[in-house]
Enzyme design. Sequence first.
Site, PDB file in Angstrom:
ATOM      1  N   GLU A  28      47.735  36.326   6.642  1.00  0.00           N
ATOM      2  CA  GLU A  28      46.935  35.437   7.451  1.00  0.00           C
ATOM      3  C   GLU A  28      46.921  35.644   8.870  1.00  0.00           C
ATOM      4  O   GLU A  28      47.958  36.234   9.203  1.00  0.00           O
ATOM      5  CB  GLU A  28      47.229  33.994   7.282  1.00  0.00           C
ATOM      6  CG  GLU A  28      46.182  33.278   6.258  1.00  0.00           C
ATOM      7  CD  GLU A  28      44.904  32.959   6.891  1.00  0.00           C
ATOM      8  OE1 GLU A  28      44.411  33.696   7.687  1.00  0.00           O
ATOM      9  OE2 GLU A  28      44.362  31.749   6.643  1.00  0.00           O
ATOM     10  N   ASP A  29      45.804  35.257   9.504  1.00  0.00           N
ATOM     11  CA  ASP A  29      46.018  35.605  10.845  1.00  0.00           C
ATOM     12  C   ASP A  29      46.749  34.265  11.754  1.00  0.00           C
ATOM     13  O   ASP A  29      47.510  34.499  12.624  1.00  0.00           O
ATOM     14  CB  ASP A  29      44.516  35.685  11.345  1.00  0.00           C
ATOM     15  CG  ASP A  29      43.652  34.549  11.380  1.00  0.00           C
ATOM     16  OD1 ASP A  29      44.031  33.965  10.398  1.00  0.00           O
ATOM     17  OD2 ASP A  29      42.183  34.630  11.644  1.00  0.00           O
ATOM     18  N   ASP A  47      46.571  26.724  11.317  1.00  0.00           N
ATOM     19  CA  ASP A  47      46.456  25.708  12.315  1.00  0.00           C
ATOM     20  C   ASP A  47      46.465  24.310  11.629  1.00  0.00           C
ATOM     21  O   ASP A  47      47.600  23.795  11.603  1.00  0.00           O
ATOM     22  CB  ASP A  47      44.945  26.104  12.804  1.00  0.00           C
ATOM     23  CG  ASP A  47      44.431  25.163  13.922  1.00  0.00           C
ATOM     24  OD1 ASP A  47      45.115  24.421  14.639  1.00  0.00           O
ATOM     25  OD2 ASP A  47      43.015  24.941  14.048  1.00  0.00           O
ATOM     26  N   PHE A 100      43.166  27.646  21.795  1.00  0.00           N
ATOM     27  CA  PHE A 100      42.315  28.572  20.756  1.00  0.00           C
ATOM     28  C   PHE A 100      42.267  29.930  21.291  1.00  0.00           C
ATOM     29  O   PHE A 100      42.187  30.328  22.572  1.00  0.00           O
ATOM     30  CB  PHE A 100      41.048  27.909  20.931  1.00  0.00           C
ATOM     31  CG  PHE A 100      40.183  28.590  20.078  1.00  0.00           C
ATOM     32  CD1 PHE A 100      39.993  27.870  18.829  1.00  0.00           C
ATOM     33  CD2 PHE A 100      39.583  29.654  20.111  1.00  0.00           C
ATOM     34  CE1 PHE A 100      39.521  28.314  17.585  1.00  0.00           C
ATOM     35  CE2 PHE A 100      38.691  30.320  19.021  1.00  0.00           C
ATOM     36  CZ  PHE A 100      38.641  29.552  17.963  1.00  0.00           C
ATOM     37  N   ARG A 151      36.970  39.880  18.710  1.00  0.00           N
ATOM     38  CA  ARG A 151      37.947  40.573  17.619  1.00  0.00           C
ATOM     39  C   ARG A 151      38.747  41.795  17.982  1.00  0.00           C
ATOM     40  O   ARG A 151      39.531  42.131  17.544  1.00  0.00           O
ATOM     41  CB  ARG A 151      37.202  40.698  16.173  1.00  0.00           C
ATOM     42  CG  ARG A 151      36.980  39.051  15.488  1.00  0.00           C
ATOM     43  CD  ARG A 151      36.343  39.534  14.074  1.00  0.00           C
ATOM     44  NE  ARG A 151      35.800  38.655  13.506  1.00  0.00           N
ATOM     45  CZ  ARG A 151      36.349  37.464  12.952  1.00  0.00           C
ATOM     46  NH1 ARG A 151      37.647  37.417  12.865  1.00  0.00           N
ATOM     47  NH2 ARG A 151      35.345  36.392  12.298  1.00  0.00           N
TER      48      ARG A 151
HETATM   49  P1  IMP Z   1      43.453  26.005   9.297  1.00  0.00           P
HETATM   50  O1  IMP Z   1      42.686  25.841   7.940  1.00  0.00           O
HETATM   51  O2  IMP Z   1      42.908  24.871  10.363  1.00  0.00           O
HETATM   52  O3  IMP Z   1      44.854  26.071   9.263  1.00  0.00           O
HETATM   53  O4  IMP Z   1      42.581  27.225   9.961  1.00  0.00           O
HETATM   54  C1  IMP Z   1      42.920  28.500   9.775  1.00  0.00           C
HETATM   55  C2  IMP Z   1      41.647  29.214  10.054  1.00  0.00           C
HETATM   56  O5  IMP Z   1      40.994  28.982  11.179  1.00  0.00           O
HETATM   57  C3  IMP Z   1      42.352  30.697  10.527  1.00  0.00           C
HETATM   58  O6  IMP Z   1      42.666  31.602   9.547  1.00  0.00           O
HETATM   59  C4  IMP Z   1      41.393  31.403  11.385  1.00  0.00           C
HETATM   60  O7  IMP Z   1      40.467  31.931  11.186  1.00  0.00           O
HETATM   61  C5  IMP Z   1      40.823  30.057  12.251  1.00  0.00           C
HETATM   62  N1  IMP Z   1      41.653  29.678  13.438  1.00  0.00           N
HETATM   63  C6  IMP Z   1      42.432  28.728  13.743  1.00  0.00           C
HETATM   64  N2  IMP Z   1      42.944  28.719  15.001  1.00  0.00           N
HETATM   65  C7  IMP Z   1      42.186  29.480  15.661  1.00  0.00           C
HETATM   66  C8  IMP Z   1      42.489  30.079  16.793  1.00  0.00           C
HETATM   67  O8  IMP Z   1      42.980  29.621  17.853  1.00  0.00           O
HETATM   68  N3  IMP Z   1      41.487  31.333  17.090  1.00  0.00           N
HETATM   69  C9  IMP Z   1      40.744  31.657  16.266  1.00  0.00           C
HETATM   70  N4  IMP Z   1      40.776  31.358  15.023  1.00  0.00           N
HETATM   71  C10 IMP Z   1      41.418  30.232  14.609  1.00  0.00           C
HETATM   72 MG    MG Z   2      41.407  33.237   9.221  1.00  0.00          MG
END
Ligand code: IMP
Ligand code: MG
Length: 172
Positions: free
Chosen positions: A96-97, A100, A149, A162
Amino acid sequence: MEKIKILFTEDEIKARIKEIAEELNKKYEGEEVTFVCTLKGAVFFFCDLVKEFKGDARIEFLRVSSYEGESSTGKINLKFPLKAESIYGKNVVLVEDIVDTGYTLKYIRNYVKEMNPKSYVDVSLLDKKERRKVEIDPDFSGFVIDDLFVIGYGLDYDQKYRNLPYIGVVEK
Ligand code: IMP
Ligand code: MG
């Protein structure tokens, strides 16, 4: 174009990836691993990490989305699924990247585990620990970051940035 403050340089990212890869190389010595990339954000991290793996590797791709603009909706859409036979009985490393709120990782972890891999771990390059809405932590993570962010190295803001080779924050 907005001003971008660099958070992690290309070299810092590379060095941390080598450390994570060393742990994976130790853990899976002599075993085949199926690396699963979550598109699109993890794509550069995925490529750099998998290239450091010394054993036999397979690669698979998965795409989910939850984000619109800067806020997570908690609703996950599966946009590009995995084939069950590419996961069943395999050692899976999900890449995963960023984690959050945790909704996405929770969804993906359940989704992959339902396909009965031989083993499963997840690796996230970034971890925004303090933003978590569900109790979940990636098994391996590159960097824990504050509630910022971030963009670059695969991460986007509405599909932009990206291609930056580093990870940064847009200064508004
Ligand atoms: P979560 O479901 O809230 O944990 O979000 C996860 C997804 O939201 C990640 O896989 C990212 O694609 C995107 N995301 C969350 N935070 C960021 C950020 O700071 N920059 C860019 N994408 C983010
Ligand atoms: Mg993602």
